[in-house]
Enzyme design. Structure first.
Site, PDB file in Angstrom:
ATOM      1  N   LYS A   1       0.801  -1.224   0.000  1.00  0.00           N
ATOM      2  CA  LYS A   1       0.000   0.000   0.000  1.00  0.00           C
ATOM      3  C   LYS A   1       0.834   1.274   0.000  1.00  0.00           C
ATOM      4  O   LYS A   1       0.334   2.336  -0.356  1.00  0.00           O
ATOM      5  CB  LYS A   1      -0.962   0.013   1.196  1.00  0.00           C
ATOM      6  CG  LYS A   1      -2.088  -0.991   1.056  1.00  0.00           C
ATOM      7  CD  LYS A   1      -3.191  -0.671   2.051  1.00  0.00           C
ATOM      8  CE  LYS A   1      -4.375  -1.605   1.888  1.00  0.00           C
ATOM      9  NZ  LYS A   1      -5.395  -1.394   2.915  1.00  0.00           N
TER      10      LYS A   1
ATOM     11  N   LYS B   1     -10.259 -11.242  -6.037  1.00  0.00           N
ATOM     12  CA  LYS B   1     -11.272 -11.669  -5.068  1.00  0.00           C
ATOM     13  C   LYS B   1     -12.286 -10.551  -4.905  1.00  0.00           C
ATOM     14  O   LYS B   1     -11.971  -9.371  -5.110  1.00  0.00           O
ATOM     15  CB  LYS B   1     -10.639 -12.085  -3.740  1.00  0.00           C
ATOM     16  CG  LYS B   1     -10.266 -10.996  -2.793  1.00  0.00           C
ATOM     17  CD  LYS B   1      -9.912 -11.588  -1.425  1.00  0.00           C
ATOM     18  CE  LYS B   1      -9.795 -10.441  -0.429  1.00  0.00           C
ATOM     19  NZ  LYS B   1      -9.506 -10.808   0.922  1.00  0.00           N
TER      20      LYS B   1
ATOM     21  N   LYS C   1     -14.821  -5.353  -0.725  1.00  0.00           N
ATOM     22  CA  LYS C   1     -15.695  -4.217  -0.452  1.00  0.00           C
ATOM     23  C   LYS C   1     -15.040  -2.893  -0.818  1.00  0.00           C
ATOM     24  O   LYS C   1     -15.721  -1.885  -0.941  1.00  0.00           O
ATOM     25  CB  LYS C   1     -16.159  -4.217   1.002  1.00  0.00           C
ATOM     26  CG  LYS C   1     -15.062  -4.173   2.049  1.00  0.00           C
ATOM     27  CD  LYS C   1     -15.683  -4.082   3.448  1.00  0.00           C
ATOM     28  CE  LYS C   1     -14.993  -4.983   4.444  1.00  0.00           C
ATOM     29  NZ  LYS C   1     -13.579  -4.672   4.662  1.00  0.00           N
TER      30      LYS C   1
HETATM   31  P1  AMP Z   1     -11.968  -7.574   4.452  1.00  0.00           P
HETATM   32  O1  AMP Z   1     -13.157  -7.312   3.591  1.00  0.00           O
HETATM   33  O2  AMP Z   1     -10.721  -7.782   3.655  1.00  0.00           O
HETATM   34  O3  AMP Z   1     -11.852  -6.598   5.577  1.00  0.00           O
HETATM   35  O4  AMP Z   1     -12.207  -8.987   5.134  1.00  0.00           O
HETATM   36  C1  AMP Z   1     -13.049  -9.243   6.237  1.00  0.00           C
HETATM   37  C2  AMP Z   1     -13.275 -10.746   6.332  1.00  0.00           C
HETATM   38  O5  AMP Z   1     -14.002 -11.212   5.197  1.00  0.00           O
HETATM   39  C3  AMP Z   1     -11.970 -11.548   6.353  1.00  0.00           C
HETATM   40  O6  AMP Z   1     -12.078 -12.591   7.297  1.00  0.00           O
HETATM   41  C4  AMP Z   1     -11.822 -12.096   4.952  1.00  0.00           C
HETATM   42  O7  AMP Z   1     -11.161 -13.300   4.888  1.00  0.00           O
HETATM   43  C5  AMP Z   1     -13.280 -12.234   4.509  1.00  0.00           C
HETATM   44  N1  AMP Z   1     -13.380 -11.991   3.065  1.00  0.00           N
HETATM   45  C6  AMP Z   1     -13.224 -10.799   2.442  1.00  0.00           C
HETATM   46  N2  AMP Z   1     -13.394 -10.910   1.100  1.00  0.00           N
HETATM   47  C7  AMP Z   1     -13.645 -12.228   0.874  1.00  0.00           C
HETATM   48  C8  AMP Z   1     -13.899 -12.981  -0.310  1.00  0.00           C
HETATM   49  N3  AMP Z   1     -13.949 -12.405  -1.501  1.00  0.00           N
HETATM   50  N4  AMP Z   1     -14.125 -14.304  -0.176  1.00  0.00           N
HETATM   51  C9  AMP Z   1     -14.098 -14.893   1.035  1.00  0.00           C
HETATM   52  N5  AMP Z   1     -13.866 -14.247   2.185  1.00  0.00           N
HETATM   53  C10 AMP Z   1     -13.634 -12.924   2.129  1.00  0.00           C
END
Ligand code: AMP
Ligand code: TRP
Length: 321
Positions: free
Chosen positions: A108, A189, A192
Site C-alpha cells: 500500500k 477476489k 468491499k
Molecule cells: P476484508 O473485507 O478484507 O476486511 O475482510 C473481512 C473478512 O471477510 C476476512 O475474514 C476475509 O477473509 C473475509 N473476506 C473478504 N473478502 C472475501 C472474499 N472475496 N471471499 C471470502 N472471504 C472474504
C-alpha cells in the site's frame, strides 16, 4: 477459549465477507467470542469521516442481522482510549523493521510519498485489538495472517520480558475454496473496497440488482457448466457460490444445469434467498438508530470491561502506572 475477529468498514459488506467470514462467525460462536467493526483501521489511507461513520453503523447492523448475538459485537473506536494506550505499549516492544516488513504495508505504500504513519503502525493496533481481549483464536483471511503472526510475536516478547499478561493468539484460516471472486473479474477476489461495484454483490443490495450482477457475470466462453476452477474460474466461482448458499458441492451443482443462463439465474436466486433475512433485519435495525445505538453502547461497555485488567497489568509491568 476466546475467538475474536474484526471487519474494517472500508466499503459495504459484500457476499465474500458474508460467506467467507460473517456467516461462519455467527454459526461457530462460543459464549466468550467477540466480533467488532474495526473503524480505526479504515483511516490509514485517505478517508471520508461522514462516510466512515455511516459504514461503521451499517456493518454493525449486518453483523447482528447475520445472527451474531448483539452482546458479542462492538465498535473499535468505542475502545479508543484503551487501544491507544495498549498500542503505545506494544509499539515499545516492536521494532521498526518488524512493522516495515508487513506485506500489506509494502504494497500500500509502494511508490507513494506521504503515506500515513498509521499505515505502518496499524498491525500494532491490530495486535492491541487481539491482546486486549485475550483472544486465543483469530479467524482471518490469508492476507491478515502475517498481522496475527506479529501479534503472536509481540505477546510472547512482552510476556518473556516484563511478565505474563497476554494470551498468545493463533490465526485460524477458512477452509480452502472459501474465497469468493469478483463477478466481473474472476482473477480478483470480491472486495468491499473495489472501485467498480459491477462484480461485487453487497449484502444490502436489492434483489433486482443482485440478479443483474449475476446475469452479467463473466463466464469464460464455454456453454455447458463444468467445475474446472483452473480453466474456468468465472464459472467455478458461480458454482462455488451456489454450493456455499445451498450446502452442496460445486461439481454437483454443475451437473444440475444445462446452460449458463439457467445457472446464473439459479445462483442469483440462491444468493437473494441467503441474504434476504440479513438484509431485512439489518434494514430494520438501521431504521431504528436508537436501538442500534443502545446495542453499540452496551457492547462497548462489555468489551472495555473485559480488557481493562490486561491493560492495567501491562502498564504496571512495563513500568508505567
Ligand atoms: P476484508 O473485507 O478484507 O476486511 O475482510 C473481512 C473478512 O471477510 C476476512 O475474514 C476475509 O477473509 C473475509 N473476506 C473478504 N473478502 C472475501 C472474499 N472475496 N471471499 C471470502 N472471504 C472474504
Ligand atoms: N485488519 C483486519 C482486516 O482488514 C481487520 C482487523 C482489525 C482484525 N483488527 C483485527 C481482524 C483483529 C482480526 C483481529 O481485515
Amino acid at each position: 477459549m476466546i475467538r475474536f475477529s474484526g471487519i474494517t468498514p472500508s466499503g459495504h459488506a459484500q457476499l465474500g465477507n458474508y460467506l467467507g467470514a460473517i456467516q461462519r462467525w455467527a454459526a461457530e460462536g462460543g459464549e466468550d467470542d467477540l466480533y467488532f467493526v474495526s473503524d480505526l483501521h479504515a483511516m490509514t489511507t485517505t478517508h471520508n469521516p461522514a462516510k466512515l461513520r455511516g459504514l461503521s453503523g451499517e456493518l454493525l447492523a449486518v453483523l447482528i442481522a447475520s445472527g451474531i448475538p448483539p452482546e458479542r459485537v462492538f465498535v473499535q473506536s468505542d475502545l479508543a482510549r484503551q487501544l491507544g494506550a495498549l498500542t503505545w505499549v506494544l509499539e515499545c516492544t516492536c521494532s521498526y523493521g518488524e512493522a516495515a516488513r508487513m506485506i500489506q504495508f509494502k504494497e500500500k505504500s509502494k511508490g507513494r510519498t506521504g503515506s500515513r504513519l498509521s499505515l505502518l503502525t496499524y498491525p500494532v493496533l491490530m495486535a492491541a485489538d487481539i491482546l486486549l481481549q485475550g483472544a486465543a483464536e483469530v479467524p482471518v483471511g490469508e492476507d491478515q495472517r502475517q498481522h496475527v503472526e506479529l501479534a503472536r510475536v509481540l505477546a510472547r516478547r512482552f510476556n518473556n520480558t516484563y511478565g505474563e499478561v497476554f494470551t498468545v493468539p493463533a490465526a485460524v484460516l477458512p477452509p480452502t475454496g472459501a474465497r469468493v471472486r469478483d463477478l466481473a473479474d474472476p482473477a480478483r477476489k470480491m472486495s468491499k473496497s473495489a472501485r467498480d461495484s459491477a462484480g461485487v454483490v453487497s449484502v444490502l443490495d436489492p434483489a433486482e440488482l443482485v440478479r443483474r450482477k449475476f446475469r452479467r457475470a463473466v463466464t469464460d466462453g464455454g456453454s455447458v457448466p463444468e467445475y474446472l476452477p483452473e480453466q474456468r474460474p468465472g464459472l467455478a466461482n458461480l458454482l462455488e457460490i451456489m454450493a456455499a448458499c445451498t450446502g452442496t458441492k460445486p461439481a454437483d451443482v454443475a451437473a444440475e444445469y444445462g446452460s449458463y443462463g439457467a445457472l446464473k439465474d439459479a445462483v442469483a436466486d440462491a444468493v437473494i434467498e441467503t441474504l434476504r433475512p440479513v438484509r431485512e433485519s439489518a434494514t430494520a435495525l438501521l431504521a431504528d438508530p436508537g436501538e442500534l445505538d443502545r446495542v453499540r453502547r452496551a457492547g462497548a461497555v462489555r468489551a472495555s470491561e473485559r480488557g481493562e485488567h490486561r491493560l492495567q497489568s501491562a502498564l504496571r509491568l512495563i513500568g508505567a502506572g
